[in-house]
Design an enzyme around this catalytic site. Structure first.
Site, PDB file in Angstrom:
ATOM      1  N   ASP A   9     -48.747   4.242  38.574  1.00  0.00           N
ATOM      2  CA  ASP A   9     -49.039   3.789  37.208  1.00  0.00           C
ATOM      3  C   ASP A   9     -47.848   4.133  36.318  1.00  0.00           C
ATOM      4  OD1 ASP A   9     -52.032   3.633  35.297  1.00  0.00           O
ATOM      5  OD2 ASP A   9     -50.014   3.740  34.454  1.00  0.00           O
ATOM      6  N   MET A  10     -47.290   3.093  35.695  1.00  0.00           N
ATOM      7  CA  MET A  10     -46.120   3.299  34.833  1.00  0.00           C
ATOM      8  C   MET A  10     -46.524   4.115  33.598  1.00  0.00           C
ATOM      9  SD  MET A  10     -43.974   1.835  36.698  1.00  0.00           S
ATOM     10  CE  MET A  10     -42.589   2.161  35.602  1.00  0.00           C
ATOM     11  N   ASP A 102     -49.204  -2.766  35.024  1.00  0.00           N
ATOM     12  CA  ASP A 102     -48.389  -1.572  35.302  1.00  0.00           C
ATOM     13  C   ASP A 102     -48.939  -0.649  36.379  1.00  0.00           C
ATOM     14  OD1 ASP A 102     -50.409  -0.127  33.968  1.00  0.00           O
ATOM     15  OD2 ASP A 102     -48.917   1.265  33.159  1.00  0.00           O
ATOM     16  N   GLU A 103     -49.895  -1.124  37.172  1.00  0.00           N
ATOM     17  CA  GLU A 103     -50.390  -0.235  38.225  1.00  0.00           C
ATOM     18  C   GLU A 103     -50.686  -0.981  39.523  1.00  0.00           C
ATOM     19  OE1 GLU A 103     -54.358   1.442  37.498  1.00  0.00           O
ATOM     20  OE2 GLU A 103     -54.578  -0.034  35.907  1.00  0.00           O
TER      21      GLU A 103
HETATM   22  P1  TTP Z   1     -52.074   2.022  30.740  1.00  0.00           P
HETATM   23  O1  TTP Z   1     -51.472   2.290  32.080  1.00  0.00           O
HETATM   24  O2  TTP Z   1     -53.512   2.335  30.553  1.00  0.00           O
HETATM   25  O3  TTP Z   1     -51.276   2.824  29.622  1.00  0.00           O
HETATM   26  P2  TTP Z   1     -49.737   3.154  29.513  1.00  0.00           P
HETATM   27  O4  TTP Z   1     -48.970   2.712  30.711  1.00  0.00           O
HETATM   28  O5  TTP Z   1     -49.231   2.638  28.214  1.00  0.00           O
HETATM   29  O6  TTP Z   1     -49.720   4.737  29.409  1.00  0.00           O
HETATM   30  P3  TTP Z   1     -50.027   5.806  30.548  1.00  0.00           P
HETATM   31  O7  TTP Z   1     -50.319   5.064  31.802  1.00  0.00           O
HETATM   32  O8  TTP Z   1     -48.771   6.633  30.632  1.00  0.00           O
HETATM   33  O9  TTP Z   1     -51.179   6.592  30.056  1.00  0.00           O
HETATM   34  O10 TTP Z   1     -51.883   0.515  30.354  1.00  0.00           O
HETATM   35  C1  TTP Z   1     -50.719  -0.219  30.707  1.00  0.00           C
HETATM   36  C2  TTP Z   1     -50.328  -1.149  29.592  1.00  0.00           C
HETATM   37  O11 TTP Z   1     -51.411  -1.997  29.266  1.00  0.00           O
HETATM   38  C3  TTP Z   1     -49.974  -0.429  28.315  1.00  0.00           C
HETATM   39  O12 TTP Z   1     -48.615  -0.041  28.267  1.00  0.00           O
HETATM   40  C4  TTP Z   1     -50.326  -1.425  27.259  1.00  0.00           C
HETATM   41  C5  TTP Z   1     -51.451  -2.237  27.862  1.00  0.00           C
HETATM   42  N1  TTP Z   1     -52.741  -1.834  27.277  1.00  0.00           N
HETATM   43  C6  TTP Z   1     -53.237  -2.572  26.216  1.00  0.00           C
HETATM   44  O13 TTP Z   1     -52.641  -3.571  25.790  1.00  0.00           O
HETATM   45  N2  TTP Z   1     -54.419  -2.171  25.643  1.00  0.00           N
HETATM   46  C7  TTP Z   1     -55.110  -1.059  26.070  1.00  0.00           C
HETATM   47  O14 TTP Z   1     -56.171  -0.715  25.503  1.00  0.00           O
HETATM   48  C8  TTP Z   1     -54.580  -0.310  27.178  1.00  0.00           C
HETATM   49  C9  TTP Z   1     -55.294   0.914  27.688  1.00  0.00           C
HETATM   50  C10 TTP Z   1     -53.396  -0.746  27.749  1.00  0.00           C
HETATM   51 MG    MG Z   2     -49.646   3.149  32.634  1.00  0.00          MG
END
Ligand code: TTP
Ligand code: MG
Length: 381
Positions: A9-10, A102-103
Site C-alpha cells: 500500500d503506497m 495504490d494497493e
Molecule cells: P489510502 O491507501 O487509503 O490512503 P493513502 O495512500 O493516501 O495513505 P496511507 O495509505 O499512507 O494511509 O488511499 C489511496 C488513495 O486513494 C489516496 O491517496 C487518495 C484516495 N482516497 C480518496 O480519494 N478518498 C478516500 O476517502 C481515501 C481513503 C482514499
Molecule cells: Mg495508501
C-alpha cells in the site's frame, strides 16, 4: 498449505505523487482533494500531524492547517504512476491482484526457491519503488490477505511488517474493530453498543450472538477476529486487445487523411496500454471499405511495447503497404499479445536510456491529454 501473502500500500499516495512532481512540496503539509464533494482525498503525513485525514471537509482542513498546500486531484497522473508500480509487481510474481489505485496483493506462496525469503522480496519491492518511482510504500506479509493488509497498515509510512502464524493473536487482540474489512458505521455502532471495541473481544463472543446481531456476516466477523481468511489472490485478467477506431464522416482513399486518424488512434491505444500497465506485441490495422468489406493486417513487433511512437510507426507502415486502396469508411488501430509477466528485463533491473526517453515523452503527453482531453490530440494531428 500455509500461504504467504504480501500486501503493498503506497503511503499518502495522491499527496506523495504531488510532492514527487513538485519537490518544493517535500516536507510540507499537502492536502489533495476538493472537487464537487469538497472533501479531502488524502493528506501528506506532514498534514496528518494537524489532524487532517481522508474524507474530511476541505473547509475544516483549511481551518486546521491554513498554511497547508491545497491541490485538486489529478487522477490521470496518479493512475499512470500506479500503472508503473503495478506493472513492476506483475514482473515480480504473476499472482498479483490490484485492489485499488495504490494497493495490491501478491501471492508469494512457494516462491522461496525462485525469489528468496518473502521478507527480502518485500524489501526489494520497497527499494525498487523508491529508486525507480521515488515513492515509499508499506508492505505487510502474512498467511492470508486479511492479515497481510493489517500488517501493511501496522507501521505506516515506509513500513515492513511480517505477521507469522504464531503472532496472529498478538496483532489482533488490541486492534480496533473498525479495522476489520466490512465493518462500516452501522456494524461499528452495534459492536460499540455491545461494549466491543477491540478485535480480541469478538473472539470471545459466542457465534450465536454474532449471527443474531449480524446474520451471515456474524460468522465472518468471528473468523476474521481469529485471523482466518481463505480468500484467494485473484489476478486481474488483462483484456485480449485494446483498440481505437473511427467511422469517417466521408469515405476516403486519401492516405494522408487516414494517416491522421491512425496517428491519433495509436496515441489513444498507447495511453490505454500505459494506464493499465500493459505492453503489446502485435499491432493491427483495421479498414472497412465503402462496400463494407473488412480487412485487418497485423504486424508483430520485436518486443512488447507501450510506446505510442512504436505503435504509430507500425500502424502507419501497415496503412502505407496497403495497395490499390478503395474508399475507406472505417479505420482502426488495435494492439494485442499482451505481456505482463514474462518481461525480459531482469527482475529488479532497469530499462535502456532510449526506452526511458520515449517513456518520459509518453508520460508528458498523457498528462496533457488528461488535462485537455484527447480531442486536442486528434485535432492537432
Ligand atoms: P489510502 O491507501 O487509503 O490512503 P493513502 O495512500 O493516501 O495513505 P496511507 O495509505 O499512507 O494511509 O488511499 C489511496 C488513495 O486513494 C489516496 O491517496 C487518495 C484516495 N482516497 C480518496 O480519494 N478518498 C478516500 O476517502 C481515501 C481513503 C482514499
Ligand atoms: Mg495508501
Amino acid at each position: 498449505m500455509e500461504r504467504t501473502i504480501c500486501h503493498i500500500d503506497m503511503d499518502a499516495f495522491f499527496a506523495a505523487v504531488e510532492q514527487l512532481r513538485n519537490p518544493a512540496l517535500k516536507g510540507k503539509p499537502v492536502i489533495v482533494g476538493g472537487g464537487l464533494r469538497g472533501v479531502v482525498s488524502t493528506a501528506s503525513y506532514e498534514a496528518r500531524a494537524f489532524g487532517i485525514h481522508s474524507a474530511m471537509p476541505i473547509f475544516q482542513a483549511r481551518r486546521l492547517c491554513p498554511q497547508g498546500v491545497f491541490l485538486p486531484a489529478r487522477m490521470g497522473l496518479y493512475r499512470e504512476v500506479s500503472a508503473r508500480i503495478m506493472d513492476f509487481l506483475t514482473r515480480v510474481s504473476p499472482k498479483v491482484e490490484q485492489v485499488s489505485v495504490d494497493e495490491a496483493y501478491l501471492d508469494l506462496t512457494g516462491t522461496r526457491r525462485l525469489l528468496g525469503e518473502p521478507v527480502a522480496v518485500a524489501g526489494k519491492i520497497k527499494n525498487w519503488i523508491l529508486q525507480n518511482i521515488g515513492l515509499t510504500c508499506s508492505v505487510g506479509i502474512a498467511p492470508n490477505k486479511f492479515l497481510a493488509k493489517i500488517a501493511s497498515d501496522w507501521d505506516k509510512p515506509d513500513g515492513l511488517t511480517v505477521i507469522e502464524e504464531d503472532r496472529v493473536d498478538g496483532f489482533l487482540r488490541e486492534l480496533p474493530v473498525a479495522k476489520l474489512p466490512g465493518v462500516g458505521q452501522k456494524t461499528l455502532e452495534i459492536l460499540l453498543g455491545l461494549g466491543i471495541s477491540r478485535v480480541g473481544q469478538i473472539q470471545k463472543l459466542p457465534e450465536a450472538i454474532l449471527i443474531r446481531k449480524f446474520g451471515k456476516f456474524g460468522g465472518r466477523l468471528l473468523e476474521l477476529s481469529r485471523g482466518v481468511d481463505s480468500s484467494e489472490v485473484t489476478p486481474c485478467r488483462p483484456p485480449k486487445s485494446i483498440s481505437s477506431e473511427d467511422t469517417l464522416d466521408q469515405d476516403t482513399d486519401d492516405v494522408e487523411i487516414l494517416s491522421n486518424f491512425v496517428m491519433a488512434q495509436a496515441a489513444t491505444v498507447g495511453k490505454r496500454l500505459r494506464r493499465q500497465g500493459l505492453r503489446a506485441r502485435t499491432v493491427t490495422l483495421k479498414l472497412k471499405y465503402s462496400d463494407f468489406r473488412l480487412t485487418t493486417r497485423a504486424h508483430t513487433l520485436e518486443g512488447p511495447t507501450d510506446s505510442t511512437k512504436t505503435i504509430r510507426d507500425a500502424a502507419l507502415k501497415l496503412l502505407r503497404s496497403q495497395k490499390g486502396m478503395s474508399k475507406v469508411r472505417l479505420v482502426g488501430v488495435s494492439v494485442s499479445g499482451f505481456d505482463r509477466g514474462a518481461e525480459q528485463l531482469s527482475l529488479f533491473g532497469g530499462s535502456t536510456v532510449q526506452d526511458e526517453k520515449q517513456a518520459r515523452l509518453d508520460r508528458a503527453v498523457d498528462e496533457v491529454t488528461e488535462k485537455f482531453g484527447e480531442d486536442l490530440l486528434r485535432k492537432g494531428s
